[in-house]
Design an enzyme around this catalytic site. Structure first.
Site, short mmCIF file in Angstrom:
data_model
loop_
_atom_site.label_atom_id
_atom_site.label_comp_id
_atom_site.label_asym_id
_atom_site.label_seq_id
_atom_site.Cartn_x
_atom_site.Cartn_y
_atom_site.Cartn_z
N THR A 1 -0.66 2.30 6.84
CA THR A 1 -0.68 1.02 6.12
C THR A 1 -0.69 -0.13 7.11
O THR A 1 0.00 -0.08 8.13
CB THR A 1 0.53 0.89 5.17
OG1 THR A 1 0.54 -0.45 4.63
CG2 THR A 1 1.85 1.16 5.84
N GLY A 2 -1.50 -1.13 6.82
CA GLY A 2 -1.60 -2.26 7.73
C GLY A 2 -2.99 -2.85 7.69
O GLY A 2 -3.73 -2.64 6.70
N THR B 1 0.88 -1.18 0.00
CA THR B 1 0.00 0.00 0.00
C THR B 1 0.91 1.21 0.00
O THR B 1 1.99 1.19 0.59
CB THR B 1 -0.87 -0.01 1.27
OG1 THR B 1 -1.84 -1.03 1.14
CG2 THR B 1 -1.58 1.32 1.51
N ARG C 1 -15.28 -5.49 -0.23
CA ARG C 1 -14.65 -5.04 1.02
C ARG C 1 -13.93 -3.71 0.80
O ARG C 1 -13.22 -3.52 -0.16
CB ARG C 1 -13.66 -6.10 1.51
CG ARG C 1 -12.90 -5.72 2.77
CD ARG C 1 -11.54 -5.13 2.49
NE ARG C 1 -10.71 -4.97 3.69
CZ ARG C 1 -9.55 -4.32 3.71
NH1 ARG C 1 -9.08 -3.77 2.63
NH2 ARG C 1 -8.87 -4.22 4.81
N VAL C 2 -14.14 -2.78 1.71
CA VAL C 2 -13.43 -1.51 1.66
C VAL C 2 -12.60 -1.41 2.94
O VAL C 2 -13.10 -1.69 4.04
CB VAL C 2 -14.41 -0.32 1.56
CG1 VAL C 2 -13.67 1.00 1.65
CG2 VAL C 2 -15.20 -0.40 0.25
N GLY C 3 -11.34 -1.03 2.78
CA GLY C 3 -10.46 -0.92 3.95
C GLY C 3 -10.36 0.50 4.46
O GLY C 3 -11.23 1.34 4.22
N ASP C 4 -9.29 0.75 5.18
CA ASP C 4 -9.09 2.07 5.80
C ASP C 4 -8.57 3.12 4.84
O ASP C 4 -8.77 4.32 5.06
CB ASP C 4 -8.08 1.93 6.94
CG ASP C 4 -6.72 1.46 6.42
OD1 ASP C 4 -6.69 0.45 5.70
OD2 ASP C 4 -5.71 2.11 6.73
N GLY D 1 -6.37 -2.88 7.77
CA GLY D 1 -7.29 -1.76 7.68
C GLY D 1 -8.48 -1.78 8.62
O GLY D 1 -8.93 -0.73 9.09
N1 ASP Z 1 -4.52 -0.83 4.82
C1 ASP Z 1 -4.74 -1.58 3.62
C2 ASP Z 1 -6.11 -2.19 3.69
O1 ASP Z 1 -6.48 -2.71 4.73
C3 ASP Z 1 -3.75 -2.68 3.38
C4 ASP Z 1 -2.32 -2.37 3.70
O2 ASP Z 1 -1.97 -1.25 4.05
O3 ASP Z 1 -1.46 -3.29 3.58
O4 ASP Z 1 -6.79 -2.20 2.70
#
Ligand code: ASP
Length: 322
Positions: free
Chosen positions: A239-240, A188, A216-219, A242
């Site tokens: 990033t991580g 990301t 699915r929608v993340g952060d 979400g």
């Molecule tokens: N934060 C992103 C998500 O959850 C993924 C990532 O940062 O690795 O969509």
């Protein structure tokens, strides 16, 4: 008597002029930090690691040049993220991972610390640079987020490049979702910047998590969760995992801790990443404050990142120290 009146009128006028000259000489601190995902980055050969570093370097150079030439923090984060979206190595734009049904659904957001406005897109599959569309949503609509087909219809209207989904095809990413449902591609991308005028901005873009449910929608496209910018305080991109960033409102939390508790950027960022760790989430955040202080904190083994300010020389790292 007459003389003193002249003095009263002239002195403030002259000092105002001197003040203007001084502030022209004294360009404010400015700078940029970018990331290319947090995780273990283990088992990667030297070439791949160098490619990650080179991508971060290119994005940093592009964004920094904008700032150095007097451009806005919004333009700096946009150009940095576009470069990373175009590189197949990162999990954003061209390199986006596949969902459980082998589609690619991208999320992105941008926020302007000066106006407090933000723009985001989610679940787009045909937009070459989702960050460019997020910016258009911010600047040319009265909304904050557009999703899927509606977002793509808007892209067509405002001239943001649409591509055939085959543009995003990647055998490597397909194998990833087919073979090992647990093989999470990192990458990301995001950027946070302070320009010469004291304005902060942040941007984040992702293909999401490998094998995610369709829809699915993340952060990353959620203001406050994956992206936040607030003048006088800070700009943040995360990033991580979400789902945790959304529950903890991670990105905004960094700036809000500074606002309400007078913590420094580093203290706030550490405290926020501690909350992620306590919740069992893996991830990291990059941030810059209104003075040009930089912070990159993560609870994973590594986070690809690079930064440079008027006062801090260029630094590019993946692991804690190198
Ligand atoms: N934060 C992103 C998500 O959850 C993924 C990532 O940062 O690795 O969509």
């Amino acid at each position: 008597m007459e003389r003193s009146i002249i003095k009263i009128i002239l002195i403030p006028f002259l000092s105002l002029l001197i003040g203007i000259v001084e502030s022209n000489d004294d360009v404010n601190n400015f700078g940029l930090i970018v990331h290319g995902g947090a995780g273990s980055f283990s088992g990667l050969d030297e070439n791949t690691l160098n490619s990650y570093k080179s991508g971060i370097d290119q994005a940093l150079a592009a964004g920094y040049e904008v700032l150095e030439q007097g451009g806005s923090s919004l333009d700096a984060v946009t150009s940095a993220v576009i470069i990373l979206e175009d590189l197949p190595l990162f999990n954003a734009g061209k390199g986006s991972v596949y969902t459980e049904i082998e589609t690619q659904e991208m999320d992105s957001s941008i926020m302007d610390g000066k106006s407090g406005k933000g723009g985001a897109v989610a679940g787009v599959s045909k937009v070459k640079n989702p960050i460019a569309l997020a910016r258009k949503v911010m600047e040319e609509t009265e909304h904050v987020m557009l999703i899927g087909k509606g977002a793509e219809k808007f892209a067509k209207k405002v001239g943001v490049e649409l591509v055939d989904p085959s543009y995003f095809y990647s055998e490597k990413n397909l194998n990833r979702v087919r073979k090992s449902k647990k093989d999470r591609k990192l990458g990301t991308v995001g950027a946070a910047a302070l320009d010469q005028y004291g304005n902060l901005a942040a941007a984040t873009s992702t293909g999401g998590r490998t094998n995610k449910m369709t829809g699915r929608v993340g952060d990353s496209p959620i203001l406050g969760a994956g992206t936040w910018a607030q003048n006088e305080l800070c700009a943040v991109s995360g990033t991580g995992h979400g789902e945790y960033f959304m529950r903890l409102l991670t990105a905004a939390d960094v700036c809000k801790l500074m606002e309400y508790s007078s913590l420094s950027l580093e203290e706030s960022a550490n405290s926020v990443v501690n909350k992620l760790t306590e919740s069992g989430a893996e991830g990291g955040i990059i941030s810059i404050d209104s003075h040009g202080n930089i912070s990159a904190v993560f609870n994973t083994k590594a986070m690809a990142r690079g930064y440079k300010t008027k006062e801090i020389s260029k630094t590019i790292k993946i692991y804690k120290d190198n």
